[in-house]
Design a protein around this motif. Structure first.
Motif, PDB file in Angstrom:
ATOM      1  N   GLU A 124      29.345  -5.473 -19.167  1.00 27.37           N
ATOM      2  CA  GLU A 124      30.056  -6.743 -19.281  1.00 27.37           C
ATOM      3  C   GLU A 124      30.925  -6.750 -20.542  1.00 27.37           C
ATOM      4  OE1 GLU A 124      30.368  -9.183 -17.234  1.00 27.37           O
ATOM      5  OE2 GLU A 124      28.748  -8.833 -15.798  1.00 27.37           O
ATOM      6  N   PRO A 125      32.031  -7.512 -20.518  1.00 21.80           N
ATOM      7  CA  PRO A 125      32.876  -7.659 -21.716  1.00 21.80           C
ATOM      8  C   PRO A 125      32.226  -8.660 -22.671  1.00 21.80           C
ATOM      9  CG  PRO A 125      33.802  -8.935 -19.927  1.00 21.80           C
ATOM     10  CD  PRO A 125      32.591  -8.233 -19.363  1.00 21.80           C
ATOM     11  N   ILE A 126      31.325  -8.158 -23.480  1.00 21.02           N
ATOM     12  CA  ILE A 126      30.444  -9.005 -24.287  1.00 21.02           C
ATOM     13  C   ILE A 126      31.223  -9.928 -25.223  1.00 21.02           C
ATOM     14  CG2 ILE A 126      28.683  -8.936 -26.088  1.00 21.02           C
ATOM     15  CD1 ILE A 126      27.651  -8.317 -23.250  1.00 21.02           C
ATOM     16  N   SER A 127      32.317  -9.445 -25.802  1.00 17.98           N
ATOM     17  CA  SER A 127      33.101 -10.301 -26.716  1.00 17.98           C
ATOM     18  C   SER A 127      33.573 -11.561 -26.007  1.00 17.98           C
ATOM     19  CB  SER A 127      34.310  -9.535 -27.260  1.00 17.98           C
ATOM     20  OG  SER A 127      33.923  -8.445 -28.052  1.00 17.98           O
ATOM     21  N   GLN A 128      34.169 -11.373 -24.824  1.00 18.88           N
ATOM     22  CA  GLN A 128      34.718 -12.517 -24.093  1.00 18.88           C
ATOM     23  C   GLN A 128      33.612 -13.466 -23.642  1.00 18.88           C
ATOM     24  OE1 GLN A 128      35.681  -9.258 -23.830  1.00 18.88           O
ATOM     25  NE2 GLN A 128      37.531  -9.080 -22.573  1.00 18.88           N
ATOM     26  N   ILE A 129      32.497 -12.912 -23.191  1.00 16.97           N
ATOM     27  CA  ILE A 129      31.396 -13.756 -22.736  1.00 16.97           C
ATOM     28  C   ILE A 129      30.815 -14.557 -23.892  1.00 16.97           C
ATOM     29  CG2 ILE A 129      28.995 -13.664 -21.925  1.00 16.97           C
ATOM     30  CD1 ILE A 129      29.855 -11.581 -19.908  1.00 16.97           C
ATOM     31  N   TYR A 130      30.660 -13.904 -25.026  1.00 21.65           N
ATOM     32  CA  TYR A 130      30.133 -14.622 -26.196  1.00 21.65           C
ATOM     33  C   TYR A 130      31.052 -15.765 -26.583  1.00 21.65           C
ATOM     34  CZ  TYR A 130      28.569 -15.796 -30.848  1.00 21.65           C
ATOM     35  OH  TYR A 130      28.122 -16.499 -31.945  1.00 21.65           O
ATOM     36  N   SER A 152      17.365  -3.749 -17.465  1.00 23.55           N
ATOM     37  CA  SER A 152      16.762  -2.967 -18.539  1.00 23.55           C
ATOM     38  C   SER A 152      17.761  -2.495 -19.585  1.00 23.55           C
ATOM     39  CB  SER A 152      16.023  -1.754 -17.961  1.00 23.55           C
ATOM     40  OG  SER A 152      16.919  -0.876 -17.308  1.00 23.55           O
ATOM     41  N   PHE A 153      19.072  -2.651 -19.313  1.00 25.94           N
ATOM     42  CA  PHE A 153      20.073  -2.286 -20.324  1.00 25.94           C
ATOM     43  C   PHE A 153      21.338  -3.110 -20.114  1.00 25.94           C
ATOM     44  CE2 PHE A 153      20.824   0.670 -16.791  1.00 25.94           C
ATOM     45  CZ  PHE A 153      22.206   0.639 -16.634  1.00 25.94           C
ATOM     46  N   ILE A 154      22.095  -3.278 -21.200  1.00 27.46           N
ATOM     47  CA  ILE A 154      23.414  -3.905 -21.141  1.00 27.46           C
ATOM     48  C   ILE A 154      24.373  -3.020 -21.918  1.00 27.46           C
ATOM     49  CG2 ILE A 154      24.816  -5.950 -21.595  1.00 27.46           C
ATOM     50  CD1 ILE A 154      22.234  -7.579 -21.777  1.00 27.46           C
ATOM     51  N   HIS A 155      25.508  -2.701 -21.321  1.00 28.65           N
ATOM     52  CA  HIS A 155      26.530  -1.891 -21.977  1.00 28.65           C
ATOM     53  C   HIS A 155      27.751  -2.760 -22.262  1.00 28.65           C
ATOM     54  CE1 HIS A 155      24.690   2.102 -20.332  1.00 28.65           C
ATOM     55  NE2 HIS A 155      24.004   1.577 -21.334  1.00 28.65           N
ATOM     56  N   TYR A 156      28.138  -2.767 -23.498  1.00 34.33           N
ATOM     57  CA  TYR A 156      29.200  -3.607 -24.053  1.00 34.33           C
ATOM     58  C   TYR A 156      30.556  -2.950 -23.813  1.00 34.33           C
ATOM     59  CZ  TYR A 156      31.379  -6.221 -28.060  1.00 34.33           C
ATOM     60  OH  TYR A 156      32.159  -6.998 -28.877  1.00 34.33           O
ATOM     61  N   ASP A 157      31.345  -3.520 -22.905  1.00 34.68           N
ATOM     62  CA  ASP A 157      32.744  -3.107 -22.703  1.00 34.68           C
ATOM     63  C   ASP A 157      33.557  -3.837 -23.764  1.00 34.68           C
ATOM     64  OD1 ASP A 157      35.201  -2.298 -21.819  1.00 34.68           O
ATOM     65  OD2 ASP A 157      35.182  -3.499 -19.989  1.00 34.68           O
ATOM     66  N   VAL A 158      33.953  -3.110 -24.797  1.00 35.47           N
ATOM     67  CA  VAL A 158      34.464  -3.730 -26.016  1.00 35.47           C
ATOM     68  C   VAL A 158      35.926  -4.142 -25.876  1.00 35.47           C
ATOM     69  CG1 VAL A 158      34.837  -3.425 -28.492  1.00 35.47           C
ATOM     70  CG2 VAL A 158      32.864  -2.348 -27.388  1.00 35.47           C
ATOM     71  N   ARG A 185      15.387 -10.025 -25.692  1.00 35.68           N
ATOM     72  CA  ARG A 185      15.076  -9.896 -24.274  1.00 35.68           C
ATOM     73  C   ARG A 185      14.452  -8.549 -23.934  1.00 35.68           C
ATOM     74  NH1 ARG A 185      16.551 -13.991 -20.171  1.00 35.68           N
ATOM     75  NH2 ARG A 185      14.963 -12.624 -19.339  1.00 35.68           N
ATOM     76  N   ASP A 186      14.218  -7.728 -24.948  1.00 32.37           N
ATOM     77  CA  ASP A 186      13.626  -6.396 -24.770  1.00 32.37           C
ATOM     78  C   ASP A 186      14.462  -5.554 -23.804  1.00 32.37           C
ATOM     79  OD1 ASP A 186      11.786  -4.371 -25.237  1.00 32.37           O
ATOM     80  OD2 ASP A 186      10.451  -4.996 -23.622  1.00 32.37           O
ATOM     81  N   ILE A 187      15.758  -5.508 -24.066  1.00 31.36           N
ATOM     82  CA  ILE A 187      16.716  -4.790 -23.236  1.00 31.36           C
ATOM     83  C   ILE A 187      17.449  -3.775 -24.116  1.00 31.36           C
ATOM     84  CG2 ILE A 187      18.889  -5.043 -21.945  1.00 31.36           C
ATOM     85  CD1 ILE A 187      17.907  -7.808 -21.063  1.00 31.36           C
ATOM     86  N   ARG A 188      17.644  -2.558 -23.585  1.00 34.64           N
ATOM     87  CA  ARG A 188      18.420  -1.565 -24.330  1.00 34.64           C
ATOM     88  C   ARG A 188      19.876  -2.023 -24.447  1.00 34.64           C
ATOM     89  NH1 ARG A 188      16.495   3.559 -25.271  1.00 34.64           N
ATOM     90  NH2 ARG A 188      18.621   4.387 -25.401  1.00 34.64           N
ATOM     91  N   TYR A 189      20.478  -1.722 -25.583  1.00 32.50           N
ATOM     92  CA  TYR A 189      21.860  -2.124 -25.808  1.00 32.50           C
ATOM     93  C   TYR A 189      22.728  -0.888 -26.023  1.00 32.50           C
ATOM     94  CZ  TYR A 189      20.202  -1.658 -30.637  1.00 32.50           C
ATOM     95  OH  TYR A 189      19.637  -1.193 -31.797  1.00 32.50           O
ATOM     96  N   GLY A 190      23.889  -0.892 -25.394  1.00 30.11           N
ATOM     97  CA  GLY A 190      24.802   0.229 -25.500  1.00 30.11           C
ATOM     98  C   GLY A 190      26.226  -0.249 -25.697  1.00 30.11           C
TER      99      GLY A 190
END
Length: 305
Positions: free
Chosen positions: A174-180, A204-210, A230-235
Motif C-alpha cells: 500500500e502507498p503508506i504515505s498517502q494512506i497516513y 502478516s506483512f505490509i510493504h510500503y510503496d513509498v 499489530r505484530d506485523i512485519r514491515y517492509g
C-alpha cells in the motif's frame, strides 16, 4: 572486562543490528523470460542473499507449465522462497473496477493457484497490491467502497488459495504515505481487523510503496510503530516512482535509497527491490549500475558507512 573494550563490544553489537543483512531481501524482475536465460544464475550472486523472489501474476499466467516447473525448482533448490503479487478484488466486466489496479476477473485467484500447483510450485507469500488505496481512498478510480466491504471481498477472494497453499503468508502493498495523510492508519487498521476475522489467513506483512519526496522519515517511523503494535512485519520497496530511462531510473533509485538510509531510521524487516515500469531492463547483474541487482549491495555499503 576493560571499560573501553566493553564499550567497543556494545558499539559493535548495535552496529551489527542495523546492517541490511538483517533484512529479508526480496527481488523482482521486469523480464518475464529471465529464468529462461543464464541471467538467472546472477540471482545467486546478489549480496545480501535474496530470500524471496516475487512474481508478477501476469508471468504466472503467461509462462508455460514446463518452464514454470523449471523456474520453481531452480528457486527452491537455491533456498529462495516464492511470492506472487496479486489483486485482491473482482471487477465487473466493463463496469466497477474494470482495468483498475487491485482488481481482476472472477476466475483469477483459483486460476493462479492452480497454475502454480500444477507446476509443482509452492506459494510462500501472497502480496495483495493496493486494494485499499484504489478501492477506497483514490479519487481518480471513483470506486469508494467501504473499508469493511473491501476487507470482506478481499478475504473471500484470497481465501481461495488456502485449499492449495494453507501455509502461505499474506500481506499488503500500500502507498503508506498517502494512506497516513488520509486518516492516520485508521482505515488500514480496520481493514486488517476485518480481513483477519473473515479469512483463514491473517495479514502478516505490509510493504510500503513509498511516495519519494514526501515526509518519509516521519511517516516511516509511524508505520513501523503501527506494524509492531499489530505484530506485523514491515517492509519498504526501494525503487523510483518515475518512468525514466534505465540509467535515470537507477540513479533516482540510488538517490532515494541514500536519502532513506541517511535519515537514520531502523532498517525495514523486508527490503523489496522492484519496478512496476519497463525499466530497468536488467534484473540480476550485480556489477552493472543499470541493473536492479546492483542495489542490495549499494544499500548495504551505505548502511556500513
Amino acid at each position: 572486562m576493560n571499560i573501553k573494550l566493553k564499550l567497543l563490544t556494545i558499539s559493535v553489537l548495535l552496529y551489527a543490528g542495523n546492517v541490511s543483512a538483517d533484512s529479508d531481501i526480496w527481488m523482482t524482475s521486469q523480464n518475464p523470460k529471465i529464468f529462461y536465460s543464464k541471467e538467472k544464475f546472477q540471482l545467486l550472486k546478489i549480496k545480501p542473499k535474496v530470500r524471496v523472489f516475487k512474481f508478477y501474476y501476469q508471468v504466472i499466467q503467461r509462462t508455460p507449465r514446463v518452464q514454470l516447473k523449471k523456474t520453481f525448482e531452480f528457486l527452491r533448490n537455491n533456498n529462495i522462497e516464492i511470492a506472487i503479487e496479486v489483486p485482491g478484488l473482482t471487477w465487473k466486466e466493463h463496469g466497477v473496477g474494470y482495468a483498475v489496479e487491485g482488481f481482476g476477473p472472477d476466475f483469477f485467484q483459483k486460476d493462479i493457484a492452480k497454475r502454480v500447483k500444477d507446476a509443482g510450485g509452492e506459494i510462500d507469500y501472497l502480496a495483495i497490491d493496493e486494494d485499499l488505496w484504489y478501492a477506497h481512498y483514490d479519487t481518480k478510480s471513483k470506486i469508494n467502497f467501504s473499508i469493511d466491504d473491501i476487507a470482506k471481498k478481499v478475504s473471500s477472494n484470497i481465501s481461495q488459495y488456502h485449499d492449495f497453499f494453507p501455509n502461505a503468508k499474506v500481506g499488503l502493498i500500500e502507498p503508506i504515505s498517502q494512506i497516513y495523510m488520509k486518516d492516520k492508519f485508521n482505515g488500514l487498521n480496520e481493514f486488517i481487523t476485518v480481513f483477519n476475522k473473515n479469512s483463514p489467513y491473517s495479514i502478516s506483512f505490509i510493504h510500503y510503496d513509498v511516495l519519494w519526496g514526501s515526509d518519509v522519515k516521519k511517516i516511516y517511523n509511524k508505520f513501523v510503530n503501527f506494524s509492531k503494535q499489530r505484530d506485523i512485519r514491515y517492509g519498504v520497496i526501494f525503487n523510483d516512482n518515475s518512468k525514466a530511462s534505465a540509467k535515470n531510473w537507477m540513479d533516482n533509485a540510488r538517490r532515494n535509497i541514500k536519502d532513506f538510509v541517511n535519515t537514520g531510521n531502523v532498517m525495514p524487516e523486508d527490503i523489496i527491490y522492484q519496478s512496476w515500469n519497463n525499466t530497468p531492463y536488467m534484473s540480476f547483474y550485480t556489477k552493472n549500475r543499470d541493473s536492479l541487482g546492483s542495489l542490495p549491495e549499494y544499500t548495504q555499503l551505505l548502511i556500513q558507512k
